[in-house]
Design an enzyme around this catalytic site. Structure first.
Site, PDB file in Angstrom:
ATOM      1  N   ARG A 102       0.840  -1.197   0.000  1.00 27.65           N
ATOM      2  CA  ARG A 102       0.000   0.000   0.000  1.00 27.65           C
ATOM      3  C   ARG A 102       0.879   1.252   0.000  1.00 27.65           C
ATOM      4  O   ARG A 102       1.936   1.298   0.633  1.00 27.65           O
ATOM      5  CB  ARG A 102      -0.907   0.034   1.231  1.00 27.65           C
ATOM      6  CG  ARG A 102      -1.911   1.184   1.171  1.00 27.65           C
ATOM      7  CD  ARG A 102      -2.712   1.321   2.449  1.00 27.65           C
ATOM      8  NE  ARG A 102      -3.585   2.494   2.363  1.00 27.65           N
ATOM      9  CZ  ARG A 102      -4.216   3.037   3.400  1.00 27.65           C
ATOM     10  NH1 ARG A 102      -4.078   2.518   4.611  1.00 27.65           N
ATOM     11  NH2 ARG A 102      -4.972   4.103   3.231  1.00 27.65           N
ATOM     12  N   HIS A 103       0.418   2.283  -0.684  1.00 26.39           N
ATOM     13  CA  HIS A 103       1.139   3.551  -0.758  1.00 26.39           C
ATOM     14  C   HIS A 103       1.252   4.218   0.607  1.00 26.39           C
ATOM     15  O   HIS A 103       0.543   3.876   1.561  1.00 26.39           O
ATOM     16  CB  HIS A 103       0.422   4.500  -1.729  1.00 26.39           C
ATOM     17  CG  HIS A 103      -0.978   4.837  -1.288  1.00 26.39           C
ATOM     18  ND1 HIS A 103      -1.251   5.772  -0.309  1.00 26.39           N
ATOM     19  CD2 HIS A 103      -2.171   4.349  -1.686  1.00 26.39           C
ATOM     20  CE1 HIS A 103      -2.560   5.856  -0.123  1.00 26.39           C
ATOM     21  NE2 HIS A 103      -3.140   5.001  -0.948  1.00 26.39           N
TER      22      HIS A 103
ATOM     23  N   GLU B 236      -7.116   2.246  -6.972  1.00 26.14           N
ATOM     24  CA  GLU B 236      -8.082   2.055  -5.898  1.00 26.14           C
ATOM     25  C   GLU B 236      -9.496   1.979  -6.481  1.00 26.14           C
ATOM     26  O   GLU B 236      -9.735   2.315  -7.649  1.00 26.14           O
ATOM     27  CB  GLU B 236      -7.961   3.213  -4.894  1.00 26.14           C
ATOM     28  CG  GLU B 236      -8.865   3.132  -3.669  1.00 26.14           C
ATOM     29  CD  GLU B 236      -8.679   1.873  -2.850  1.00 26.14           C
ATOM     30  OE1 GLU B 236      -9.166   0.804  -3.293  1.00 26.14           O
ATOM     31  OE2 GLU B 236      -8.062   1.942  -1.771  1.00 26.14           O
TER      32      GLU B 236
ATOM     33  N   HIS C 195      -3.145   0.141  -3.567  1.00 20.56           N
ATOM     34  CA  HIS C 195      -3.989   0.846  -2.610  1.00 20.56           C
ATOM     35  C   HIS C 195      -4.630  -0.161  -1.658  1.00 20.56           C
ATOM     36  O   HIS C 195      -4.778  -1.341  -1.990  1.00 20.56           O
ATOM     37  CB  HIS C 195      -5.047   1.649  -3.352  1.00 20.56           C
ATOM     38  CG  HIS C 195      -4.476   2.513  -4.436  1.00 20.56           C
ATOM     39  ND1 HIS C 195      -4.145   3.835  -4.241  1.00 20.56           N
ATOM     40  CD2 HIS C 195      -4.123   2.211  -5.713  1.00 20.56           C
ATOM     41  CE1 HIS C 195      -3.625   4.325  -5.369  1.00 20.56           C
ATOM     42  NE2 HIS C 195      -3.602   3.350  -6.268  1.00 20.56           N
TER      43      HIS C 195
END
Length: 209
Positions: free
Chosen positions: A8-9, A82, A149
């Protein structure tokens, strides 16, 4: 054995105030950049063979911190975006509840298609699983880091594993710059090996379940 690390970012200003991002192209904030820099050495130590990222800036910039350590190029795949949150994008949860109370209630109850132009969970899971499988097919037997995401990672994981949404709802969300590890094992298919693994920038101790 092929390994996928769904990363995940890092944190964004919208994350910080619980504003729905969806496919809005927001950037990492200072904390997000710090998180990415802290996580990248751990992922680099796992000797990735490829890096693929969502084409949204926050995921791409997260991936770039790992690319700087490994020298690997970053491929872009828009299927790794996302969930598209339609009319919810740009709003906080209280704002959504006030403007769209019925749709908000359906969303929070886990309805696959709550309305307000929100992408269905099934559609998101299918496109994510296609992107993940494609990355695995291009790198058989290798390790691929997928910068993506939180919601997309969970739903894509579920589709690869064949889990129904009812089970996925019991899986805790990925924290910023944490990752899920999946392995494709001969004769056994995709297996979940780890979830929510990462490091707090304030410490060097990895954590996860």
């Amino acid at each position: 054995m092929t390994r996928l690390l769904l990363w995940r970012h890092g944190n964004t200003d919208w994350n910080a105030v619980d504003r729905v991002q969806g496919q809005t192209d927001t950037a990492l904030n200072d904390l997000g950049r710090e998180q990415a820099l802290a996580a990248a050495p751990l992922l680099a130590a796992m000797r990735p063979d490829a890096i693929v990222a969502s084409d949204l800036q926050r995921a791409r910039d997260t991936a770039d911190t790992l690319a700087a350590l490994t020298g690997l190029p970053v491929g872009a795949d828009p299927r790794l975006r996302e969930r598209h949150y339609g009319l919810f994008q740009g709003l906080t949860s209280p704002e959504i509840a006030e403007r769209y109370p019925a749709e908000y209630a359906r969303w929070r109850s886990g309805d696959q298609s709550p309305g307000c132009e929100v992408e269905s969970l099934d559609d998101m899971g299918k496109r994510m699983a296609e992107a993940l499988q494609a990355a695995a097919d291009v790198n058989p037997g290798g390790t691929v880091v997928i910068a993506t995401h939180g919601g997309a990672a969970r739903q894509g994981m579920g589709h690869l594993l064949g889990w129904p949404t009812s089970i996925l709802h019991t899986v805790g969300p990925l924290q910023n710059c944490h990752w899920t590890e999946l392995r494709l094992e001969a004769g056994r298919g995709w297996r979940l090996r780890a979830h929510n693994v990462g490091v707090n920038p304030a410490t060097t101790i990895p954590a996860g379940i």
